[in-house]
Design a protein around this motif. Structure first.
Motif, PDB file in Angstrom:
ATOM      1  N   GLU A   1      39.070 -53.620 -40.328  1.00 19.68           N
ATOM      2  CA  GLU A   1      40.449 -53.263 -40.684  1.00 19.68           C
ATOM      3  C   GLU A   1      40.688 -51.896 -40.077  1.00 19.68           C
ATOM      4  O   GLU A   1      40.066 -50.919 -40.493  1.00 19.68           O
ATOM      5  N   SER A   2      41.545 -51.817 -39.070  1.00 18.96           N
ATOM      6  CA  SER A   2      41.668 -50.525 -38.424  1.00 18.96           C
ATOM      7  C   SER A   2      43.002 -50.355 -37.725  1.00 18.96           C
ATOM      8  O   SER A   2      43.677 -51.321 -37.411  1.00 18.96           O
ATOM      9  N   ILE A   3      43.358 -49.085 -37.509  1.00 16.51           N
ATOM     10  CA  ILE A   3      44.530 -48.773 -36.698  1.00 16.51           C
ATOM     11  C   ILE A   3      44.038 -48.053 -35.451  1.00 16.51           C
ATOM     12  O   ILE A   3      43.329 -47.058 -35.535  1.00 16.51           O
ATOM     13  N   TYR A   4      44.383 -48.606 -34.298  1.00 13.29           N
ATOM     14  CA  TYR A   4      43.951 -48.049 -33.021  1.00 13.29           C
ATOM     15  C   TYR A   4      45.170 -47.516 -32.298  1.00 13.29           C
ATOM     16  O   TYR A   4      46.296 -47.920 -32.578  1.00 13.29           O
ATOM     17  N   SER A   5      44.899 -46.685 -31.311  1.00 12.89           N
ATOM     18  CA  SER A   5      46.019 -46.172 -30.553  1.00 12.89           C
ATOM     19  C   SER A   5      45.802 -46.389 -29.056  1.00 12.89           C
ATOM     20  O   SER A   5      44.692 -46.237 -28.548  1.00 12.89           O
ATOM     21  N   HIS A   6      46.862 -46.837 -28.393  1.00 10.19           N
ATOM     22  CA  HIS A   6      46.789 -47.174 -26.970  1.00 10.19           C
ATOM     23  C   HIS A   6      47.983 -46.541 -26.261  1.00 10.19           C
ATOM     24  O   HIS A   6      49.132 -46.788 -26.629  1.00 10.19           O
ATOM     25  N   SER A   7      47.716 -45.692 -25.258  1.00  8.76           N
ATOM     26  CA  SER A   7      48.814 -45.028 -24.539  1.00  8.76           C
ATOM     27  C   SER A   7      48.896 -45.521 -23.106  1.00  8.76           C
ATOM     28  O   SER A   7      47.877 -45.835 -22.481  1.00  8.76           O
ATOM     29  N   PHE A   8      50.120 -45.579 -22.603  1.00  6.15           N
ATOM     30  CA  PHE A   8      50.333 -45.945 -21.205  1.00  6.15           C
ATOM     31  C   PHE A   8      51.656 -45.340 -20.745  1.00  6.15           C
ATOM     32  O   PHE A   8      52.456 -44.885 -21.563  1.00  6.15           O
ATOM     33  N   MET A   9      51.857 -45.314 -19.411  1.00  4.83           N
ATOM     34  CA  MET A   9      53.096 -44.762 -18.866  1.00  4.83           C
ATOM     35  C   MET A   9      54.044 -45.906 -18.533  1.00  4.83           C
ATOM     36  O   MET A   9      53.633 -46.935 -18.006  1.00  4.83           O
ATOM     37  N   SER A  10      55.319 -45.721 -18.880  1.00  6.17           N
ATOM     38  CA  SER A  10      56.331 -46.710 -18.512  1.00  6.17           C
ATOM     39  C   SER A  10      57.604 -45.964 -18.158  1.00  6.17           C
ATOM     40  O   SER A  10      58.118 -45.185 -18.963  1.00  6.17           O
ATOM     41  N   GLU A  11      58.075 -46.151 -16.957  1.00  6.58           N
ATOM     42  CA  GLU A  11      59.289 -45.501 -16.447  1.00  6.58           C
ATOM     43  C   GLU A  11      59.258 -43.991 -16.709  1.00  6.58           C
ATOM     44  O   GLU A  11      60.219 -43.408 -17.216  1.00  6.58           O
TER      45      GLU A  11
END
Ligand code: GTP
Length: 212
Positions: free
Chosen positions: A46-56
């Motif tokens: 049971e977890s909250i993860y974070s994922h970042s990326f670039m868009s425009e």
């Protein structure tokens, strides 16, 4: 969010909840997105993860809540209800080899839609994901059925294989993010990621595997 605010703030965050019955591949999809890898067995995390990326030219961060399935969909105190309040969007997963998981996905959409949100968004964006496409010889749910469900409920639809294809998984999450972006531009909901993650960790005793 106004145009002026958006221009001065090139970062954007959104909360995404991954839902679906047991063993449809919720963790496999999440881990694929985060690490590009398929590791086979995931345990009940049971977890909250974070994922970042670039868009425009904008940095987008997705906070992804992955948890084992719970049947408790109704009461206001239920975990399901808390997830709906927290979420800006949903990834609703079923397995193309598991008809019951598809039926539950359909029921989950109705429950999401009928739960009132604190922040007033009538229809949080949902992407329906038919997983385990590599097991097509064991298919019991046609792609057309997934498409039809998505059309009739105004959701996005993707068929993917967390086991075999990273790009399909990426498209599903990023497609959802595009929908959330549209919703947020017309919504007054404040972004409050850090405080929420802290409090969720305290309440649900967040666990993370070291391997992620
Ligand atoms: N062949 C195949 N197996 C998959 C795929 N995705 C997940 N699996 C397998 O399905 C099983 C369940 O995957 P999980 O990611 O743990 O599923 P889950 O929905 O998170 O399961 P719970 O946490 O128990 O609700 C594991 O054995 C995975 O290796 C896929 O795309 N193809």
């Amino acid at each position: 969010m106004t145009g002026a605010t958006e221009a001065s703030n090139p970062k954007m965050e959104a909360n995404v909840v991954v839902l679906g019955t047991e063993s449809v591949g919720k963790s496999a999809l999440t881990v694929r997105l985060l690490t590009r890898r398929f590791i086979g067995e995931y345990g009940d995390i049971e977890s909250i993860y974070s994922h970042s990326f670039m868009s425009e030219g904008k940095e987008i961060t997705l906070n992804i809540w992955d948890s084992p399935f719970s049947e408790d969909l109704s009461r206001e105190t239920s975990l399901f209800h808390k997830k709906v309040q927290w979420a800006d969007g949903f990834v609703l997963v079923y397995s193309i080899c598991d008809r019951a998981s598809f039926n539950t996905a359909s029921r989950l959409i109705q429950n999401i839609r009928s739960t009132k949100h604190h922040h007033g968004a009538e229809k949080p964006p949902v992407v329906i994901v038919g997983n385990k496409r590599d097991l097509h010889h064991r298919r019991t749910v046609l792609a057309e059925e997934g498409q039809l469900l998505a059309l009739s409920t105004d959701c996005l639809f993707y068929e993917v294989s967390a086991a075999e294809n990273y790009h399909g998984v990426l498209s599903a999450f990023h497609g959802l993010m595009d929908r959330i972006k549209d919703t947020k531009l017309t919504s007054k909901r404040p972004l409050r990621f850090k405080g929420i993650v802290k409090s969720m960790s305290a309440v649900f005793a967040r666990r993370r595997t070291d391997s992620l």
